[in-house]
Design an enzyme around this catalytic site. Structure first.
Site, PDB file in Angstrom:
ATOM      1  CG  ASP A   1      58.646  38.734  33.051  1.00 52.67           C
ATOM      2  OD1 ASP A   1      57.733  37.906  32.893  1.00 52.67           O
ATOM      3  OD2 ASP A   1      58.742  39.454  34.059  1.00 52.67           O
TER       4      ASP A   1
ATOM      5  CG  ASP B   1      56.329  41.877  39.594  1.00 48.07           C
ATOM      6  OD1 ASP B   1      57.086  41.224  38.856  1.00 48.07           O
ATOM      7  OD2 ASP B   1      55.304  42.450  39.174  1.00 48.07           O
TER       8      ASP B   1
END
EC number: 3.4.23.-
Length: 596
Positions: free
Chosen positions: A355, A417
């Site tokens: 990320d 997530d």
């Protein structure tokens, strides 16, 4: 097998962060002042120029109708230019930058681009943003027609971006969905693991056929997964318009499988539809599935197809997308199994670095200055399809706002997530059951996930921009799990997963004793010799139990003696087997009661 690879491919796209469109308003009124003004929705990009938040501070300028041209060349500029006016031009034939540059050079104070298609944020690169200092926004073609119909062609307008609440009530819904999915998925994964071992021990093949197979993730699989993530992200960056429909199709397939997997345990409890279809030679149907299972499969496929057809209906399609997304996440959490905390740590940290690299490092590597991750997640501004990747939970904003006129701004949370920390929560629950720790790991990790999500929301409110949630979720869940294991002095076992067994623990072997009557002691024979004879010849005791006179006939009846001895030993082994089964049953029942 194809479905399994499709799910794995889809999982590789789940950690894409999401961005929020910037909506604003253009307040239009007649130059004659004969009618009340009206607001229309616009979509703008604040990187070109910021809009004032208060209508009173916005400049009221004349809107110049130039929708007969696309403003792509100097010949499209009218005589006299756009002196202190806001031209309205059609979209197409050139980039947003070329249009707004021509407008700025010719004296415009802003630019409204009229679009017949779906509105997308007008994008550019860093150098272009620095060159332009007038606002540019997109207005829908239907709104342009309404302006002309309501106010004529002599109108004034003011562009502004009204403030919205820092946090919307829909954050509560997203929080409940995310934490609930992680908690239920983690609990289900642990319970299913115990049930699988129970069924394997009982060798109940019929019961296991109803269960989906689990996939144990190895370090090699994690490396392959990360390579797939990077490759797919780069491919989407260059071939977005072609691959986005492939991703939508894979999502429909995987979501229908997930919905079927979640609903089938409940459907199997219904007393109706147990009959099977007739004998046939068709693929899959030759197994003669139950009618209720076929109806469930048709229902799940239908839900996915309905979403796929109406996915852009903002009024209600988000409900179907959330339901399918939650079902998919639950299915993945109970199917994908990380066998060690070492594997959990490796996966979470690698995706954390993934990320950070694609969000914060790639802007220095691309020509436009935009990160690859954000460009793919938002959809390229020059995309011909204007489709969005569907791997998010989305809820429309619930607070009242002038921006409700727009296409319902949504708050989003990516499936990654939920799934990535959820795999750690599932591991914690399985470990709890194995070491019988009253679910302390499971509860602590679930609470840590909720706290990490709250920290994400706070960062969203403070920075007023979309946040990569893994940046906060990974440290919260990993540190909490590590701390609990350290506090309980189980870190070595928790790290390697050595608390897990391939099969159910075997109870200790208990040998049943054989009760033999005592021989009458001979006073002329020493006691030690009598005890030795008793231990060396237990069969004699069995025979004397039946008849005292057989002792005198022992040499003449050796065959009978051997037979009686075998019976005695068989009875002993049978008693030991019964005791072993009783202990195994008690052990299994204890685990089942712990789950309940």
């Amino acid at each position: 097998m194809a479905a399994r690879w499709a799910q794995f491919l889809l999982f590789s796209l789940l950690s894409l962060p999401q961005v929020y469109c910037e909506y604003g308003m253009v307040h239009v009124l007649s130059e004659k002042g004969s009618s009340k003004g009206k607001d229309y929705c616009i979509l703008f990009n604040s990187q070109w120029a910021h809009l004032p938040h208060d209508l009173g501070k916005a400049s009221l300028l004349q809107l110049q109708d130039q929708t007969a041209s696309v403003l792509c060349s100097p010949s499209d500029v009218p005589d006299g230019g756009f002196n202190n006016r806001i031209p309205m031009v059609m979209r197409g034939n050139c980039t947003f930058y070329e249009k707004v540059r021509l407008a700025q050079i010719n004296g415009a104070r802003g630019l409204l681009i009229v679009s017949r298609e779906r509105l997308v944020p007008p994008g550019g690169n860093r150098s272009q943003y620095e060159e332009i200092d007038i606002p540019v926004a997109l207005l829908s073609y239907s709104d342009m027609l309404d302006i002309v119909k309501s106010f004529g062609r002599s109108v004034k307008g003011a562009m502004y971006a009204p403030n919205e609440p820092v946090l919307d009530y829909n954050m509560v819904i997203i929080f409940v969905m995310a934490v609930g999915t992680v908690a239920i998925g983690g609990y289900w994964a642990g319970s299913r693991d115990v049930k699988e071992r129970y069924m394997k021990h009982k060798r109940d093949d019929g019961a296991e056929k109803h269960e989906d197979e689990t996939v144990d993730v190895t370090p090699i699989m994690i490396c392959v997964f990360v390579v797939m993530c990077c490759s797919m992200l780069v491919l989407l960056y260059f071939f977005y318009d072609h691959l986005v429909y492939v991703i939508i199709g894979i999502f429909c397939l995987a979501a229908s499988i997930g919905l079927y997997s979640c609903l089938s345990p409940f459907v199997r409890r219904f007393p109706l539809g147990k009959c099977r279809i007739p004998d046939n030679n068709l693929p899959y149907f030759h197994k003669r599935p139950q009618v209720r299972i076929l109806l469930l499969a048709v229902f799940c496929i239908s839900v996915s197809v309905v979403w796929g057809v109406f996915r852009n209906e903002d009024q209600w399609a988000w409900v179907l997308q959330d339901a399918l997304g939650i079902a998919f996440c639950l299915y993945m959490l109970k199917t994908i199994r990380l066998p060690t905390f070492k594997g959990c740590t490796l996966l979470l940290l690698v995706l954390f670095v993934y990320d950070v690299f694609f969000v914060f490092i790639t802007p220095f590597l691309t020509k436009t200055g935009e990160s690859i991750m954000v460009e793919v997640a938002a959809g390229p501004s020059d995309s011909a399809t204007h489709e969005k990747l569907p791997m998010v939970l989305k809820v429309p904003r619930l607070n009242s706002s002038p921006l409700a006129l727009c296409d319902r701004p949504f708050s989003l949370l990516g499936f990654g997530d939920i799934l990535v920390p959820g795999l750690l929560v599932a591991y914690c629950h399985r470990f709890d059951i194995q070491v019988q720790s009253s679910r302390v790991y499971f509860v602590a990790c679930t609470i840590a996930y909720g706290i990490g999500l709250l920290v994400t929301f706070v960062a969203l409110a403070l920075m007023q921009m979309g946040q990569p949630a893994l940046l906060y979720l990974v440290p919260c869940t990993l540190i909490t799990s590590f701390s609990v294991a350290l506090w309980r002095k189980e870190l070595a076992m928790f790290w390697t997963g050595s608390g897990f067994a391939k099969d159910l623990p075997q109870p200790p072997l208990v040998i049943a004793s054989v009760n033999c009557p005592q021989l009458p002691k001979d006073s002329n024979v020493p006691a030690s010799q009598q005890e030795t004879e008793e231990m060396a010849n237990p069969t004699l005791h069995v025979k004397e139990l039946h008849s005292p006179t057989l002792a005198a006939e022992e040499p003449a009846d050796n065959d009978t003696k051997t037979e009686q001895s075998e019976v005695s030993i068989a009875q002993s082994e049978e008693a030991a087997g019964h005791n072993k089964d009783d202990l195994e049953s008690k052990s299994l029942n204890l685990e089942q009661k712990q789950l309940e």
